[in-house]
Design an enzyme around this catalytic site. Structure first.
Site, PDB file in Angstrom:
ATOM      1  N   ASP A 125       1.007  50.562  -9.958  1.00 37.46           N
ATOM      2  CA  ASP A 125      -0.009  49.618  -9.496  1.00 37.46           C
ATOM      3  C   ASP A 125      -0.049  49.652  -7.978  1.00 37.46           C
ATOM      4  OD1 ASP A 125      -0.719  48.734 -12.057  1.00 37.46           O
ATOM      5  OD2 ASP A 125       0.806  47.165 -12.055  1.00 37.46           O
ATOM      6  N   ASP A 142      -6.324  49.302 -15.016  1.00 34.49           N
ATOM      7  CA  ASP A 142      -6.363  47.863 -15.281  1.00 34.49           C
ATOM      8  C   ASP A 142      -7.777  47.317 -15.107  1.00 34.49           C
ATOM      9  OD1 ASP A 142      -3.569  47.612 -15.699  1.00 34.49           O
ATOM     10  OD2 ASP A 142      -3.216  47.375 -13.552  1.00 34.49           O
TER      11      ASP A 142
END
Length: 169
Positions: A125, A142
């Site tokens: 991330d 995401d």
């Protein structure tokens, strides 16, 4: 609708899934190997978006993060089942919003929960928008999953319950 139209809508989902996986994985390669964000930690950008490297070993909001190895394979297996189910559903998609939504979700699930977890053991991330009061750091996959769910919801609101139950009528 004819079978040809149904097939075309499924191919929209598959093409979007492939494009989503490619974009997700290319950005992660750039973040990890081009920008070397893992060593740098955070890169401040002008505006509300920064780049901050975080390895997510759990699932959403860090669930299962304390059970790294068995959690990794549990999430990988679950994601595989979800991707197969959504891929079968996409074959029957008869509306563009549904196909786009399914494609985004499939691509996001493959990028995050299959490729990242198998290769890295965790999800990479890096998109940091804490200046916008969003406390979580996320990635392209995401975002694709979230937008895909929104498209499916929009499709269901626009088509109504009866058309979802009987899409060929």
């Amino acid at each position: 609708m004819t079978a040809l139209n149904i097939t075309r809508q499924g191919w929209i989902a598959y093409a979007i899934a492939v494009a989503t996986v490619a974009l997700d994985q290319l950005t992660k390669l750039w973040i990890l190997h081009g920008l070397n964000l893992e060593a740098r930690g955070t890169v401040l950008l002008p505006g509300p978006v920064d780049l901050t490297m975080v390895w997510n070993r759990g699932m959403s909001f860090g669930l299962l993060s304390g059970h790294a190895e068995w959690g990794r394979w549990l999430l990988t297996g679950f994601s595989t089942v979800v991707v197969v189910g959504l891929t079968l559903w996409a074959r029957k998609a008869v509306r563009p919003l549904m196909a786009v939504g399914l494609g985004l979700i499939i691509g996001g699930a493959i990028g995050n929960n299959l490729i990242d977890r198998v290769i890295y053991g965790a999800v990479a991330d890096f998109i940091d928008v804490r200046d916008l009061y969003f406390p979580w750091i996320f990635n392209i996959a995401d975002a694709a999953i979230s937008v895909g769910v929104a498209f499916l919801l929009l499709d269901s609101f626009l088509t109504g319950e009866d058309k979802l139950a009987h899409p060929t009528e």
